[in-house]
Design an enzyme around this catalytic site. Structure first.
Site, PDB file in Angstrom:
ATOM      1  N   GLU A 105      -0.939  -8.711   5.007  1.00 43.39           N
ATOM      2  CA  GLU A 105      -0.771  -8.818   6.470  1.00 43.39           C
ATOM      3  C   GLU A 105      -2.092  -8.672   7.216  1.00 43.39           C
ATOM      4  O   GLU A 105      -2.190  -9.008   8.382  1.00 43.39           O
ATOM      5  CB  GLU A 105       0.268  -7.788   6.957  1.00 43.39           C
ATOM      6  N   CYS A 137       0.836  -1.205   0.000  1.00 49.30           N
ATOM      7  CA  CYS A 137       0.000   0.000   0.000  1.00 49.30           C
ATOM      8  C   CYS A 137       0.875   1.260   0.000  1.00 49.30           C
ATOM      9  O   CYS A 137       1.546   1.528  -0.980  1.00 49.30           O
ATOM     10  CB  CYS A 137      -0.983  -0.060   1.178  1.00 49.30           C
ATOM     11  N   HIS A 179      -3.419  -5.666   1.093  1.00 48.01           N
ATOM     12  CA  HIS A 179      -2.720  -5.889   2.368  1.00 48.01           C
ATOM     13  C   HIS A 179      -2.697  -7.360   2.768  1.00 48.01           C
ATOM     14  O   HIS A 179      -3.597  -7.800   3.506  1.00 48.01           O
ATOM     15  CB  HIS A 179      -3.462  -5.126   3.477  1.00 48.01           C
TER      16      HIS A 179
END
Lengths: 230, 79
Positions: free
Chosen positions: A205, A86, A203
């Site tokens: 994560e 990002c 994302h």
């Protein structure tokens, strides 16, 4: 795998990244403040999401000139793996480590939802945990994720398999209605020529633990840990 | 010396903000607006007094930070 997470003023996914890396490697990554000029000896450097420097001037522009970025560039040249997610992707393009630029979303809206990604290239260290052609669900949360590059750059990315992730439908079809931000060629993530620097808007994560509602991001960190050791 | 830097998206680069501005103006009844482009203006106070040197310095600032030349062009005016 020894890892470091760079923390800029305004980073807000640094702790999520830390947790994902700790789960994959069993050890805590180094958290490196942007003013630091000595980077620990690591196998992976992660540039997290967020709004570094409040997105002043252009997203990632200020962060790309942070003292630590000179070290990140040197490490990338030595072959150390770098993952930008990002805002981290925006910083990598502004720093010249990846080509192109992330522009304002086509519909001028902040997009925050899960999207489907087609894994186009599973030959990188970042995608070793996936199969080519696999469709994964990963969240996006950005206002400026509209990837743009000139035609020559796009052709080069395409021809060399450097488009690693593309936005797609749940069934893996690539079409404009499944592109959340208007990115050229539906690009969600690319790698550099050497394959050691990856930038992506979604994302991984944020979906790396079943408790969070999914674990499609886990294979990225597990794959990196396997390839880069430990 | 003061410098005024105007940064604009290059021709051919899609400008969704400019499009939205043009559409909003049309909605307000300004039917003659065929298009709009949005950019930014940065004003700099410079210690340098020599115009040529100041221009060269600002040009480097533009290339290194103020503009992303992948998508943006810039113009420098000295006052």
């Amino acid at each position: 795998m020894r890892a470091a997470v760079i923390v800029f003023p305004g980073s807000n996914c640094d702790r999520d990244m830390r947790v994902a890396l700790r789960q994959a490697t069993g050890r805590d990554p180094h958290m490196v403040w942007h003013r630091d000029t000595d980077l620990p000896d690591v196998d992976l450097i992660a540039l997290p999401g967020g709004f570094s420097y409040g997105d002043y001037l252009r997203c990632g522009a200020m962060a790309s000139h942070s003292p630590v970025m000179a070290e990140v560039k040197r490490a990338a040249e030595r072959g150390v793996h770098v993952l930008g997610v990002c805002n981290g992707f925006q910083v990598l393009t502004e720093a010249g480590l990846l080509p192109g630029v992330l522009m304002r979303n086509r519909d001028l809206r902040f997009v925050c939802r899960d999207v489907w990604l087609l894994v186009e290239n599973a030959e990188t260290a970042f995608t070793d945990g996936y199969e080519a052609g696999e469709v994964i669900r990963i969240p996006v949360a950005h206002h400026d994720g509209n990837y743009f590059a000139d035609e020559l750059t796009l052709r080069r990315l395409e021809d060399r398999g450097r488009i690693v992730f593309r936005y797609c439908s749940e069934m893996g079809a690539v079409a404009p209605e499944d592109n959340p931000n208007g990115s050229c060629q539906h690009i969600a993530g690319i790698v550099n020529e050497k394959g050691n620097v990856l930038g992506m808007m979604p994302h991984p994560e944020r979906l790396a633990d079943p408790l969070l509602g999914g674990a499609d991001g886990t294979p990225m960190f597990a794959g990196l840990a396997k390839i880069l050791g430990g | 010396m003061r410098a005024k830097v105007t940064v604009m998206l290059k021709t051919g680069v899609l400008d969704p903000q400019g499009k939205a501005i043009a559409a909003a103006l049309n909605t307000l009844g300004f039917a003659g607006v065929g298009g709009a482009r949005q950019g930014k203006v940065i004003e700099l106070d410079l210690a340098e007094a020599d115009p040529d040197k100041a221009h060269a310095e600002v040009d480097e600032m533009c290339r290194r930070l103020l503009a992303n030349t992948v998508i943006e062009s810039y113009a420098i005016e000295l006052e």
